[in-house]
Write a protein that holds these residues in place. Structure first.
Motif, PDB file in Angstrom:
ATOM      1  N   LEU A  25      45.788  42.238  50.217  1.00 61.99           N
ATOM      2  CA  LEU A  25      44.907  41.166  50.703  1.00 61.99           C
ATOM      3  C   LEU A  25      43.720  40.973  49.766  1.00 61.99           C
ATOM      4  O   LEU A  25      43.322  39.848  49.456  1.00 61.99           O
ATOM      5  CB  LEU A  25      44.425  41.526  52.111  1.00 61.99           C
ATOM      6  CG  LEU A  25      43.695  40.444  52.913  1.00 61.99           C
ATOM      7  CD1 LEU A  25      44.573  39.226  53.077  1.00 61.99           C
ATOM      8  CD2 LEU A  25      43.289  40.988  54.280  1.00 61.99           C
ATOM      9  N   ALA A  26      43.150  42.080  49.291  1.00 58.63           N
ATOM     10  CA  ALA A  26      42.019  41.987  48.358  1.00 58.63           C
ATOM     11  C   ALA A  26      42.435  41.304  47.070  1.00 58.63           C
ATOM     12  O   ALA A  26      41.687  40.496  46.514  1.00 58.63           O
ATOM     13  CB  ALA A  26      41.483  43.389  48.055  1.00 58.63           C
ATOM     14  N   LEU A  27      43.639  41.600  46.612  1.00 56.11           N
ATOM     15  CA  LEU A  27      44.125  40.957  45.381  1.00 56.11           C
ATOM     16  C   LEU A  27      44.272  39.459  45.579  1.00 56.11           C
ATOM     17  O   LEU A  27      43.887  38.658  44.712  1.00 56.11           O
ATOM     18  CB  LEU A  27      45.455  41.587  44.970  1.00 56.11           C
ATOM     19  CG  LEU A  27      45.968  41.261  43.572  1.00 56.11           C
ATOM     20  CD1 LEU A  27      44.986  41.700  42.504  1.00 56.11           C
ATOM     21  CD2 LEU A  27      47.325  41.914  43.346  1.00 56.11           C
ATOM     22  N   VAL A  28      44.805  39.072  46.723  1.00 58.43           N
ATOM     23  CA  VAL A  28      44.946  37.635  47.020  1.00 58.43           C
ATOM     24  C   VAL A  28      43.568  36.975  47.059  1.00 58.43           C
ATOM     25  O   VAL A  28      43.350  35.909  46.479  1.00 58.43           O
ATOM     26  CB  VAL A  28      45.685  37.439  48.368  1.00 58.43           C
ATOM     27  CG1 VAL A  28      45.581  36.000  48.835  1.00 58.43           C
ATOM     28  CG2 VAL A  28      47.153  37.847  48.215  1.00 58.43           C
ATOM     29  N   ALA A  43      41.543  46.014  43.235  1.00 59.92           N
ATOM     30  CA  ALA A  43      42.228  45.587  44.459  1.00 59.92           C
ATOM     31  C   ALA A  43      43.445  46.468  44.743  1.00 59.92           C
ATOM     32  O   ALA A  43      43.596  47.014  45.827  1.00 59.92           O
ATOM     33  CB  ALA A  43      42.644  44.132  44.352  1.00 59.92           C
ATOM     34  N   TYR A  44      44.287  46.617  43.748  1.00 56.70           N
ATOM     35  CA  TYR A  44      45.523  47.356  43.974  1.00 56.70           C
ATOM     36  C   TYR A  44      45.279  48.869  43.956  1.00 56.70           C
ATOM     37  O   TYR A  44      45.918  49.608  44.697  1.00 56.70           O
ATOM     38  CB  TYR A  44      46.549  46.962  42.906  1.00 56.70           C
ATOM     39  CG  TYR A  44      47.933  47.468  43.184  1.00 56.70           C
ATOM     40  CD1 TYR A  44      48.485  48.476  42.403  1.00 56.70           C
ATOM     41  CD2 TYR A  44      48.689  46.959  44.223  1.00 56.70           C
ATOM     42  CE1 TYR A  44      49.748  48.960  42.664  1.00 56.70           C
ATOM     43  CE2 TYR A  44      49.949  47.436  44.489  1.00 56.70           C
ATOM     44  CZ  TYR A  44      50.478  48.437  43.700  1.00 56.70           C
ATOM     45  OH  TYR A  44      51.731  48.915  43.962  1.00 56.70           O
ATOM     46  N   GLY A  45      44.375  49.328  43.112  1.00 56.30           N
ATOM     47  CA  GLY A  45      44.092  50.767  43.030  1.00 56.30           C
ATOM     48  C   GLY A  45      43.215  51.238  44.175  1.00 56.30           C
ATOM     49  O   GLY A  45      43.657  51.931  45.084  1.00 56.30           O
ATOM     50  N   LEU A  95      34.934  41.113  43.930  1.00 54.71           N
ATOM     51  CA  LEU A  95      36.221  41.655  44.370  1.00 54.71           C
ATOM     52  C   LEU A  95      36.049  43.028  45.005  1.00 54.71           C
ATOM     53  O   LEU A  95      36.694  43.354  46.003  1.00 54.71           O
ATOM     54  CB  LEU A  95      37.182  41.739  43.184  1.00 54.71           C
ATOM     55  CG  LEU A  95      38.575  42.261  43.513  1.00 54.71           C
ATOM     56  CD1 LEU A  95      39.306  41.316  44.448  1.00 54.71           C
ATOM     57  CD2 LEU A  95      39.391  42.470  42.245  1.00 54.71           C
ATOM     58  N   LEU A  96      35.164  43.830  44.435  1.00 57.11           N
ATOM     59  CA  LEU A  96      34.923  45.168  44.988  1.00 57.11           C
ATOM     60  C   LEU A  96      34.382  45.065  46.416  1.00 57.11           C
ATOM     61  O   LEU A  96      34.854  45.774  47.316  1.00 57.11           O
ATOM     62  CB  LEU A  96      33.943  45.936  44.099  1.00 57.11           C
ATOM     63  CG  LEU A  96      33.526  47.312  44.579  1.00 57.11           C
ATOM     64  CD1 LEU A  96      34.727  48.258  44.671  1.00 57.11           C
ATOM     65  CD2 LEU A  96      32.471  47.918  43.651  1.00 57.11           C
ATOM     66  N   LEU A  97      33.428  44.166  46.614  1.00 53.26           N
ATOM     67  CA  LEU A  97      32.876  43.974  47.965  1.00 53.26           C
ATOM     68  C   LEU A  97      33.973  43.560  48.945  1.00 53.26           C
ATOM     69  O   LEU A  97      34.055  44.067  50.056  1.00 53.26           O
ATOM     70  CB  LEU A  97      31.790  42.907  47.939  1.00 53.26           C
ATOM     71  CG  LEU A  97      30.386  43.367  47.577  1.00 53.26           C
ATOM     72  CD1 LEU A  97      29.480  42.176  47.373  1.00 53.26           C
ATOM     73  CD2 LEU A  97      29.823  44.277  48.655  1.00 53.26           C
ATOM     74  N   MET A  98      34.810  42.612  48.505  1.00 55.11           N
ATOM     75  CA  MET A  98      35.911  42.154  49.375  1.00 55.11           C
ATOM     76  C   MET A  98      36.863  43.296  49.692  1.00 55.11           C
ATOM     77  O   MET A  98      37.309  43.463  50.825  1.00 55.11           O
ATOM     78  CB  MET A  98      36.703  41.069  48.651  1.00 55.11           C
ATOM     79  CG  MET A  98      36.073  39.727  48.603  1.00 55.11           C
ATOM     80  SD  MET A  98      37.291  38.636  47.835  1.00 55.11           S
ATOM     81  CE  MET A  98      36.272  37.262  47.458  1.00 55.11           C
TER      82      MET A  98
END
Lengths: 308, 267
Positions: free
Chosen positions: B175-178, B81-83, B163-166
């Motif tokens: 936003l992905a991390l959340v 998410a962050y990377g 998570l990767l898809l999101m």
């Protein structure tokens, strides 16, 4: 030969039509300006050309190939994005050396390109610590490092101070002269592009309103300025200034823009040839043009809007 | 200027660049410390239950894994998410797309760094600790050890795949991390609801549903078929099917991400 051919490109973002039936040709060896106001579709067009966006309709080819996910093209194309980002925790020199290894070129080239863009003092800085202007220079170094045949630059002079912009534009002309590199430059700062571009494509509301060599566009839409492309502009300019009918003369890396008194254009052609010989320099071409690219742009847009 | 005889190595360089970003000081050191601390704290305070040595091996592995696998999930969430998410948001991915490399190779380099390296560190510390504690048991039941790790890691990889898809869809790191955190707790809530249903109804099907994405439950039932779904004792082969199925599901989800990244992702 056209390095970039775009036909009937359409790209929509929801209801917003960013590109609306756009046609574009970029000739090999030319410096082509893609000019238009903010929101005209320049960045979207460039992203489609670079294979970052797929058009909803239409076709684009770069070096005769589809740009989407095409590693071969990456060897031939250098890119300067409007906002350039790089892995931020790495150092300037380390990352440029890494790019050398990516493209399989000697790492000595890293020092060379960083010197060209004036980043010799920033070797050990982390990329995230660069100012906006320095980051833009870094992006330019990154784009030219593998000596591509085509460089596509979106608002390349953004974030640069006037001196930086001038140096960069001179660099563009020099690379074009020496390496015969083709450029597609997108900008809304028309005075800068008028200095360096051979051809322009005037884009507005997602369409190309007019495109072609500057001289042809000036001839079609306005004829007031004579543009002399010459090897040693300063020397010829010094001689031309002595003529009585010269009203205005501007020199740049590529040549001279001259405004004469009305009716004296023919005299200028003759005198320029003689004075070039006297100044021991060679004239590469003479074109007539409008007072400025801004005026040309306004004339073209007004003309096309009237048709609509 | 002449090019060198050898072609460039874009994949290795992008992988190296991503490693340098994902595990820059003090991230690598911090997470290695947390893995080690988590492993050996559990070593200090756990006693190992089980009738057979196989059950002892299973219990030892699961008890050592509790905190470190949570750290593993945090690390891959951070990396994805962050990377990757930040790379998409800010435009670093655009820069990578200017290199002579296929999109799938770029994504592979990113995922190797984000997940595989994190996994290797995790497993390296875990298995080293196991060999220090009980080398005889672990050596004789290495299959049980690996199966236990596979069953538990399968769930972590499932979370990573979602998570990767999101992340690819929203193209925003924060936003992905959340979304990832919400996903983690949402699945936990669903697990809880299904577990309650299993308890109330006394039937095994809710646990079997959970076991599709979290095969560690099937393995737990195999070794210790008591508790909420006491009637369900999957055989060893059934457990293998659940583990294989979970990894197949993970593979499908990663494949969807690859297809999206290579064919649809616009910047």
């Amino acid at each position: 030969m056209s390095l970039i051919v775009a036909e009937d490109l359409v790209k929509k973002y929801g209801r917003v039509v960013a590109v609306d039936g756009l046609y574009l040709n970029v000739e090999e060896g030319a410096i082509t300006g893609l000019i238009g106001p903010n929101g005209a579709g320049k960045t979207t067009t460039i992203k489609i050309v670079l294979g970052l966006l797929k058009p909803d309709r239409g076709h684009v080819e770069v070096f005769g190939q589809e740009p989407w996910d095409n590693p071969y093209l990456r060897e031939l194309v250098g890119v300067v994005h409007e906002k350039a980002y790089f892995p931020s925790y790495q150092k300037v020199l380390d990352y440029i050396r890494r790019v050398c290894r990516i493209f399989g070129i000697p790492e000595a080239r890293a020092h060379e390109v960083l010197g060209l863009v004036g980043l010799e003092d920033a070797y050990d800085r982390q990329i995230k610590a660069l100012s906006a202007g320095m980051l833009q220079r870094f992006a330019i170094a990154h784009a030219i490092i593998h000596e591509p045949k085509l460089i596509v630059a979106d608002e390349m002079t953004a974030n640069l101070d006037p001196e930086g912009r001038s140096l960069l534009l001179d660099l563009v002309v020099n690379i074009n002269k020496k390496e015969k590199t083709t450029f597609l430059l997108s900008s809304h700062i028309l005075p800068e592009l008028s200095r360096v571009c051979d051809s322009v494509a005037i884009i507005n509301r997602g369409k190309v309103y007019a495109a072609g060599k500057l001289s042809e566009l000036y001839e079609k839409y306005a004829t007031e300025i004579i543009r002399i492309n010459v090897e040693k502009p300063e020397k010829l300019a010094a001689e031309l200034e002595k003529l009585s009918y010269i009203e205005n003369i501007k020199t740049d890396a590529r040549g001279i823009s001259v405004r004469t008194a009305k009716g004296e254009e023919e005299n200028l052609y003759e005198d320029a040839a003689k004075l070039a010989k006297k100044a021991k320099t060679k004239i590469l071409g003479i074109e007539t043009g409008s007072a400025s690219l801004e005026e040309l742009y306004r004339l073209v847009v007004t003309n096309e809007n009237k048709k609509v | 200027m002449e090019k060198t005889e050898h072609k460039g190595k874009p994949f290795l360089e992008i992988f190296a660049s991503t490693l340098q970003e994902d595990y820059r000081f003090p991230i690598l050191e911090l997470f290695t410390f947390l893995y080690t601390l988590g492993t050996f704290i559990f070593v200090s305070f756990q006693t190992y239950g089980g009738v057979t040595n196989e059950q002892v091996a299973y219990t030892m592995v699961t008890s050592l894994m509790g905190f470190p696998i949570f750290i593993f999930i945090i690390l891959i969430f951070k990396n994805i998410a962050y990377g990757l998410g930040n790379d998409l948001e800010k435009g670093t991915i655009q820069t990578f797309f200017s290199y002579p490399l296929k999109r799938r190779s770029i994504l592979t380099a990113k995922l190797l760094s984000a997940i595989v390296v994190a996994l290797l560190i995790f497993l390296g510390i875990q298995i080293s600790a196991l060999y220090l504690l009980a080398p005889d048991i672990i050596s004789n039941y290495i299959g049980t050890v690996l199966l236990t790790y596979s069953a538990n890691i399968g769930y972590s990889l499932f979370l990573a795949a979602v998570l990767l898809l999101m992340t690819l869809k929203v193209k925003r790191g924060g936003l992905a991390l959340v979304f990832g955190i919400i996903l983690y707790f949402a699945i936990g809530v669903v697990n809880g609801i299904l577990t309650v249903i299993a308890f109330v109804t006394g039937s095994a099907w809710p646990i079997q549903i959970i076991a599709v994405i979290n095969p560690a439950l099937a393995l737990q039932q195999h070794y210790f078929s008591t508790g909420l779904a006491g009637s369900w004792t999957p055989s060893f082969n059934e457990v293998l099917w659940y583990v294989g199925g979970a990894f197949a599901l993970v593979a499908v989800m990663f494949s969807i991400s690859y297809v999206y990244f290579c064919r649809r992702l616009s910047l």
